[in-house]
Design a protein around this motif. Structure first.
Motif, PDB file in Angstrom:
ATOM      1  N   VAL A 116       0.876  -1.164   0.000  1.00  0.00           N
ATOM      2  CA  VAL A 116       0.000   0.000   0.000  1.00  0.00           C
ATOM      3  C   VAL A 116       0.914   1.215   0.000  1.00  0.00           C
ATOM      4  O   VAL A 116       1.848   1.294   0.805  1.00  0.00           O
ATOM      5  N   LEU A 203       8.652   5.170 -15.226  1.00  0.00           N
ATOM      6  CA  LEU A 203       9.797   5.999 -14.894  1.00  0.00           C
ATOM      7  C   LEU A 203      10.395   6.503 -16.212  1.00  0.00           C
ATOM      8  O   LEU A 203      10.893   5.717 -17.013  1.00  0.00           O
ATOM      9  N   PRO A 205      13.023   8.942 -18.621  1.00  0.00           N
ATOM     10  CA  PRO A 205      14.413   9.377 -18.506  1.00  0.00           C
ATOM     11  C   PRO A 205      14.540  10.551 -17.534  1.00  0.00           C
ATOM     12  O   PRO A 205      13.611  11.341 -17.399  1.00  0.00           O
ATOM     13  N   TYR A 206      15.663  10.642 -16.875  1.00  0.00           N
ATOM     14  CA  TYR A 206      15.935  11.596 -15.791  1.00  0.00           C
ATOM     15  C   TYR A 206      15.173  11.226 -14.521  1.00  0.00           C
ATOM     16  O   TYR A 206      15.068  12.003 -13.594  1.00  0.00           O
ATOM     17  N   ARG A 207      14.622  10.017 -14.487  1.00  0.00           N
ATOM     18  CA  ARG A 207      13.944   9.477 -13.308  1.00  0.00           C
ATOM     19  C   ARG A 207      12.708  10.267 -12.893  1.00  0.00           C
ATOM     20  O   ARG A 207      12.443  10.447 -11.694  1.00  0.00           O
ATOM     21  N   GLN A 232      14.177  14.723  -5.745  1.00  0.00           N
ATOM     22  CA  GLN A 232      15.541  15.253  -5.699  1.00  0.00           C
ATOM     23  C   GLN A 232      16.043  15.182  -4.264  1.00  0.00           C
ATOM     24  O   GLN A 232      15.526  15.865  -3.382  1.00  0.00           O
ATOM     25  N   ARG A 233      17.044  14.332  -4.069  1.00  0.00           N
ATOM     26  CA  ARG A 233      17.595  14.175  -2.738  1.00  0.00           C
ATOM     27  C   ARG A 233      18.521  15.336  -2.397  1.00  0.00           C
ATOM     28  O   ARG A 233      19.489  15.584  -3.097  1.00  0.00           O
ATOM     29  N   ILE A 234      18.207  16.051  -1.328  1.00  0.00           N
ATOM     30  CA  ILE A 234      19.066  17.155  -0.899  1.00  0.00           C
ATOM     31  C   ILE A 234      20.117  16.615   0.049  1.00  0.00           C
ATOM     32  O   ILE A 234      21.302  16.875  -0.103  1.00  0.00           O
ATOM     33  N   THR A 235      19.677  15.865   1.018  1.00  0.00           N
ATOM     34  CA  THR A 235      20.603  15.090   1.844  1.00  0.00           C
ATOM     35  C   THR A 235      20.081  13.655   1.806  1.00  0.00           C
ATOM     36  O   THR A 235      19.135  13.356   1.085  1.00  0.00           O
ATOM     37  N   ARG A 236      20.712  12.806   2.609  1.00  0.00           N
ATOM     38  CA  ARG A 236      20.307  11.411   2.608  1.00  0.00           C
ATOM     39  C   ARG A 236      18.824  11.259   2.929  1.00  0.00           C
ATOM     40  O   ARG A 236      18.142  10.415   2.387  1.00  0.00           O
ATOM     41  N   ASP A 276      12.075   7.075   7.747  1.00  0.00           N
ATOM     42  CA  ASP A 276      12.370   5.791   7.121  1.00  0.00           C
ATOM     43  C   ASP A 276      11.851   5.976   5.709  1.00  0.00           C
ATOM     44  O   ASP A 276      11.030   6.856   5.471  1.00  0.00           O
ATOM     45  N   ARG A 277      12.336   5.156   4.756  1.00  0.00           N
ATOM     46  CA  ARG A 277      11.782   5.326   3.410  1.00  0.00           C
ATOM     47  C   ARG A 277      10.310   4.959   3.384  1.00  0.00           C
ATOM     48  O   ARG A 277       9.604   5.291   2.446  1.00  0.00           O
ATOM     49  N   ARG A 278       9.847   4.295   4.431  1.00  0.00           N
ATOM     50  CA  ARG A 278       8.441   3.911   4.479  1.00  0.00           C
ATOM     51  C   ARG A 278       7.574   4.966   5.175  1.00  0.00           C
ATOM     52  O   ARG A 278       6.359   4.834   5.206  1.00  0.00           O
ATOM     53  N   TRP A 317       4.887   3.938   2.521  1.00  0.00           N
ATOM     54  CA  TRP A 317       4.295   2.678   2.069  1.00  0.00           C
ATOM     55  C   TRP A 317       4.382   1.659   3.180  1.00  0.00           C
ATOM     56  O   TRP A 317       5.203   1.763   4.082  1.00  0.00           O
ATOM     57  N   PHE A 318       3.532   0.694   3.118  1.00  0.00           N
ATOM     58  CA  PHE A 318       3.612  -0.403   4.078  1.00  0.00           C
ATOM     59  C   PHE A 318       3.054  -1.651   3.455  1.00  0.00           C
ATOM     60  O   PHE A 318       2.520  -1.619   2.328  1.00  0.00           O
TER      61      PHE A 318
ATOM     62  N   ARG B 183      10.844  -8.493   0.097  1.00  0.00           N
ATOM     63  CA  ARG B 183       9.644  -7.712  -0.210  1.00  0.00           C
ATOM     64  C   ARG B 183       9.964  -6.215  -0.263  1.00  0.00           C
ATOM     65  O   ARG B 183       9.502  -5.502  -1.165  1.00  0.00           O
ATOM     66  N   ASP B 188      10.363  -1.225  -3.123  1.00  0.00           N
ATOM     67  CA  ASP B 188      11.182  -0.009  -3.168  1.00  0.00           C
ATOM     68  C   ASP B 188      12.640  -0.448  -3.350  1.00  0.00           C
ATOM     69  O   ASP B 188      13.369  -0.616  -2.375  1.00  0.00           O
ATOM     70  N   TYR B 191      15.576   0.670  -1.349  1.00  0.00           N
ATOM     71  CA  TYR B 191      15.234   0.786   0.073  1.00  0.00           C
ATOM     72  C   TYR B 191      16.438   0.745   1.009  1.00  0.00           C
ATOM     73  O   TYR B 191      16.496   1.482   1.981  1.00  0.00           O
ATOM     74  N   PRO B 196      22.967   7.396  -1.040  1.00  0.00           N
ATOM     75  CA  PRO B 196      22.728   7.894  -2.395  1.00  0.00           C
ATOM     76  C   PRO B 196      23.500   9.191  -2.620  1.00  0.00           C
ATOM     77  O   PRO B 196      23.976   9.804  -1.668  1.00  0.00           O
ATOM     78  N   THR B 198      23.570  13.059  -3.304  1.00  0.00           N
ATOM     79  CA  THR B 198      22.622  14.105  -2.915  1.00  0.00           C
ATOM     80  C   THR B 198      23.035  15.433  -3.525  1.00  0.00           C
ATOM     81  O   THR B 198      24.149  15.593  -4.025  1.00  0.00           O
ATOM     82  N   LEU B 199      22.124  16.391  -3.438  1.00  0.00           N
ATOM     83  CA  LEU B 199      22.400  17.741  -3.892  1.00  0.00           C
ATOM     84  C   LEU B 199      23.504  18.354  -3.025  1.00  0.00           C
ATOM     85  O   LEU B 199      24.352  19.102  -3.509  1.00  0.00           O
ATOM     86  N   ALA B 200      23.487  17.998  -1.747  1.00  0.00           N
ATOM     87  CA  ALA B 200      24.518  18.501  -0.835  1.00  0.00           C
ATOM     88  C   ALA B 200      25.906  18.051  -1.303  1.00  0.00           C
ATOM     89  O   ALA B 200      26.860  18.828  -1.249  1.00  0.00           O
ATOM     90  N   ALA B 217      21.111  10.043 -14.783  1.00  0.00           N
ATOM     91  CA  ALA B 217      19.669  10.151 -14.547  1.00  0.00           C
ATOM     92  C   ALA B 217      18.911   9.908 -15.845  1.00  0.00           C
ATOM     93  O   ALA B 217      17.857   9.280 -15.858  1.00  0.00           O
ATOM     94  N   HIS B 218      19.495  10.398 -16.947  1.00  0.00           N
ATOM     95  CA  HIS B 218      18.840  10.195 -18.242  1.00  0.00           C
ATOM     96  C   HIS B 218      18.692   8.698 -18.532  1.00  0.00           C
ATOM     97  O   HIS B 218      17.679   8.246 -19.044  1.00  0.00           O
ATOM     98  N   ARG B 220      18.418   6.474 -16.316  1.00  0.00           N
ATOM     99  CA  ARG B 220      17.686   5.903 -15.178  1.00  0.00           C
ATOM    100  C   ARG B 220      18.566   4.926 -14.404  1.00  0.00           C
ATOM    101  O   ARG B 220      18.107   3.891 -13.930  1.00  0.00           O
TER     102      ARG B 220
END
Lengths: 318, 552
Positions: A116, A203, A205-207, A232-236, A276-278, A317-318, B183, B188, B191, B196, B198-200, B217-218, B220
């Motif tokens: 979900v 998905l 191109p460019y994700r 867009q990941r700014i930090t982890r 958490d990513r979830r 998600w879970f 799973r 994900d 996960y 990863p 990062t912008l930082a 990124a192009h 993927r």
């Protein structure tokens, strides 16, 4: 059906490519010939294998390319006929092995997973009045998935303004794209229509996460929705997500207060913190505009044409 | 453990400074010291149990109550009778990894035998015709990932000069059920990647520049996708012990010691080194090689290496085994047997920075060549591959990367072992030229967590790889994914094609680097065998084939 068709296509392709395979193998042999020291010509193909044995040297200075052993180029013997019997049957019995083989094959396929996902679950704070909004999906399967999607929004303390629930099927077309088809039921606005849905999700191109879905209602009304977002990941843990949504209608629908063409556009910028990513709470800003005839309907109804709101919510998600 | 160097040193101090006490404490944890079984008849009991990792208890599938199971010590030429008692409520099996034996004793349910039913037993019996370091593990479900493995040491038939030695089983273990890990990856796929870009990083000038980031990124693709399952959920173990427990092997200063490294990890490659102590690799996958002295080696799941080291002085030397993605490390020690109080532990180096995949890992690194026109998923480059959702890319220009040290080990400041450094000590037994070539593409799609060979999972591909008994074949593995895959062929040793002619190194498991290809020659042994990626989740997803060998 599709699987059968693709298998046939594959077989046809394989036949068509047969000359290329031969070429590829030649090139392969050439490559080895170039890398290694001058290798003796490939021995004649075919059994008995013992005839192909080169004199065991053992005295050669190994590691410098003696032209023996693996330094030799491979031959072009044809493969044997495919084997389909089970060698273990004669030791452990055909019944026991058949059962074990079935279990093992099943155990090595990836039949079904479920999840979900909540993309948006937020409150919207706006000078024009606060609201709420959700968007999420449940799925089960793998390459083919059953989908249940829902989204909606409304004013806090007021009635639900827009709500829908959609059931469908998603089929993986390639590593990144899914074909989707299903049925959508409007809850609001009324009159609530039932729609047939077909579209793509995947998905780009460019994700970019992209969803493009087209609908045909039980009244023959054609609509479409395009959604795109990017993480867009700014930090982890900190992720900025720009997001856009465009809604189209094929014709004027006065009863639904929707005009033809692009009738609603929305842009959002959400900053989430992945505990958490979830589970990731977020804050953001969201703009939306009604355009063309739809804007006229809104003005006539005394509603606002454009809205801006600060949004606070969770994704996961879970 | 990362950034917690002080506590590691404290743990080390405990081991080295008060070694007897530490060992006494460890011995108090039941079933934790791998025992040694030898002789003609051995009994191995597989059951549900626990493993204590740095003070935390994890569920495990144990052999004789331990993780790892007992070390099996055999002698070349003897016959072994191994009775496996299954105390689980599910089917189990044990596979003797790297051992040449009749196929019906190989231990793969559904291929070599029916499996060992719950609450039943099975006796394996075969003659041991080889010597060296090997290992054994369950081939049922994800039991191996849950701890069901152990080492095998076979002494050569002719007595060799005695030398102090230790078995060093490297592995990974999770407090989370492996099925849950699978799973999470399906829902994900990134996960467990907690490192990863990062912008930082970009702003700070770390990692890829903007241009490279856009190019990746192009496509993927994610250059930080080095391991599917990482230190975020795994603990890395030496002989079943966490870094803080600090497994310690006895040494005598200035006396050589043979370390028998086994990578029994379900999902992890390791970079192994003993900082400032040269390691002389003398065997790979149990087969003697001409001694080659290196500062570090990368070991894939399923591989074994024997290395001789000579620890100098009254010091405790750390055995550092970083996971390839640098998300954690397994840590053990070599500590002097006597005079422990005066053996100060040498410092444990911190984890090095997470490496990035490069264009070379995509098969696109040809100096002076324009890569623009190159297609990342051109079926014409691999007509035998069934294209579909499970095939993310087709390597446009597979390279022989057997001279590369492994992901992230270029330019580390010391010599790192490569496959090309391995030269068999003795001439190869079968010097015939291969009669034909079999190409196998390693395929996958990270974004869907699908893994296969030639674009088909094992259950989709009903065609096995068919060989004639005694046939000499060349197998070329082409990696069409962005991950390294350790490929294992059961029941055979194969000679790597690395330019060493009749002294080619013989292995049972070979890592194919991303963007790369590896060729090996082998002589087909009769029966049914499996051939698969030894990353267990990849195998479970279908990166596996049956090889059927019949008389011509």
């Amino acid at each position: 059906m599709i699987r059968v068709a693709s298998a046939t296509a594959c077989a046809v392709l394989a036949l068509a490519c047969a000359p290329q395979i031969a070429v590829a193998q030649d090139e392969h042999a050439m490559h080895h010939g170039m890398v290694m020291d001058p290798a003796p010509a490939a021995p004649p193909a075919g059994p008995p294998p013992a005839e192909n044995a080169s004199a065991p040297d053992g005295t050669g200075d190994a590691g410098t390319g003696t032209g023996a052993g693996t330094d030799q180029a491979p031959g072009t013997a044809p493969p044997p006929a495919p084997v389909h019997d089970r060698a273990a049957d004669r030791f452990w019995g055909a019944d026991a092995m058949a059962h074990a083989e079935m279990t093992m094959m099943g155990g090595h396929s990836a039949p079904r997973y479920s999840a979900v996902r909540i993309d948006l679950a937020e409150i919207a704070l706006s000078p024009q009045g606060d609201g709420y909004r959700w968007e999420g999906e449940a799925w089960t399967g793998d390459v083919d998935r059953l989908l249940l999607r829902t989204r909606g929004e409304g004013q806090t303390g007021g009635r639900l303004e827009q709500g829908e629930i959609e059931a469908g099927w998603s089929h993986a077309l390639g590593p990144w794209w899914n074909l989707q088809a299903g049925v959508k039921q409007d809850i609001r606005p009324t009159p609530a229509r039932t729609h047939a849905m077909i579209g793509f999700e995947g998905l780009a191109p460019y994700r970019f996460d992209v969803q493009a879905l087209a609908y045909l209602s039980d009244k023959g009304q054609f609509t479409a929705r395009f959604e795109g977002s990017l993480d867009q990941r700014i930090t982890r843990r900190l992720v900025l997500q720009p997001r856009a949504e465009l809604n189209f209608a094929g014709s004027d629908m006065p009863a639904e207060r929707i005009g033809a063409g692009l009738w609603r556009a929305e842009m959002g910028l959400r900053l989430r913190y992945e505990i958490d990513r979830r589970f990731a709470p977020y804050v953001g800003y969201s703009w939306d505009w009604a355009t063309g005839r739809t804007a006229d309907y809104r003005r006539a109804d005394g509603d606002r044409v454009a809205n801006r709101a600060v949004v606070i919510g969770v994704r996961g998600w879970f | 453990m990362r950034g917690d160097r002080r506590s590691v040193l404290r743990a080390a101090g405990l081991v080295a400074g008060a070694g007897l006490l530490a060992r006494g404490a460890v011995a108090a944890e039941p079933g934790h010291e791998p025992s040694v079984l030898s002789g003609e008849a051995m009994t191995l009991t597989i059951g549900r149990g626990h493993v204590v990792i740095d003070g935390r208890t994890a569920r495990a599938v144990t052999i004789n109550g331990g993780v790892p199971g007992p070390i099996l010590r055999w002698r070349e030429g003897q016959t072994v009778r191994l009775t496996v008692v299954n105390e689980l409520d599910e089917e189990t099996s044990l596979h003797w990894h790297g051992i040449l034996l009749p196929f019906q004793m190989d231990g793969v349910p559904g291929v070599s035998f029916p499996g060992i039913a719950p609450r039943s037993r099975f006796t394996y019996e075969f003659r041991v015709g080889q010597a060296g370091t090997y290992w054994y593990h369950s081939h049922s479900g994800l039991q191996e990932v849950a701890g069901c493995y152990g080492a095998i040491v076979i002494d050569p038939a002719e007595a060799s000069p005695p030398m102090r030695e230790h078995v060093v089983v490297l592995s990974d273990h999770s407090f989370v059920n492996p099925a849950h890990i699978l799973r999470a990856l399906k829902v994900d796929p990134g996960y467990y990647n907690r490192q990863p870009q990062t912008l930082a990083d970009l702003v700070a000038g770390r990692g890829q520049g903007l241009g490279d980031r856009l190019r990746w990124a192009h496509m993927r693709m994610d250059p930080t996708d080095i391991a599917d399952v990482t230190g975020a959920v795994l603990r890395y173990l030496v002989n079943g012990k966490g870094a803080k427990q600090g497994w310690s092997g006895d040494v005598v200063p200035d006396e050589p010691v043979r370390l028998r490294f086994v990578n029994a990890a379900g999902m992890s490659f390791f970079n192994v080194r003993i900082p400032d102590l040269p390691m002389t690799v003398v065997a790979a996958d149990g087969q003697d090689v001409r001694p080659v002295t290196v500062g570090e080696f990368q070991i894939g799941p399923g591989e074994t290496y024997d290395a001789i080291v000579t620890p100098t002085g009254p010091r405790a030397w750390p055995i550092v085994a970083e996971s390839m993605d640098r998300s954690g490390m397994a840590l053990g020690w070599l500590a002097p047997l006597s005079n422990v109080a005066s053996a100060p532990p040498l410092p444990v180096p911190p984890l090095r920075e997470r490496p990035l995949l490069t264009m070379k890992d995509m098969g696109m690194d040809m100096p002076g060549m324009d890569m623009k026109g190159m297609k990342m998923r051109d079926h014409a480059n691999a007509p035998q591959v069934k294209m579909g959702p499970g095939v993310e890319m087709i390597n446009p220009m597979p390279m022989d990367r057997t001279g590369d040290p492994g992901i992230g080990l270029d330019g580390v400041g010391h010599r790192v072992l490569t496959y090309r450094d391995l030269v068999s000590r003795v001439p190869n037994p079968d010097l015939r030229a291969p009669e034909r070539t079999i190409e196998v593409h390693l395929t996958g799609a990270m974004d869907r967590y699908m893994w296969s060979m030639d674009g088909m999972t094992m259950s989709e591909a009903h065609e096995p790889i068919s060989l004639r008994t005694g046939e000499r074949v060349r197998v070329t593995l082409i990696n069409d994914t962005m991950m390294a895959h350790p490929i294992h062929l059961h029941g055979h040793l194969f000679e790597l094609v690395t330019g060493h002619g009749d002294h080619s190194p013989r292995k049972h498991t070979v890592t194919v680097l991303p963007g790369g290809k590896v060729s090996f020659d082998t002589t087909a042994q009769p029966g049914d065998w499996v051939f698969h990626c030894h990353l267990f989740l990849h195998m479970a997803m279908g990166m596996m084939r049956v090889v059927k060998v019949r008389p011509a």
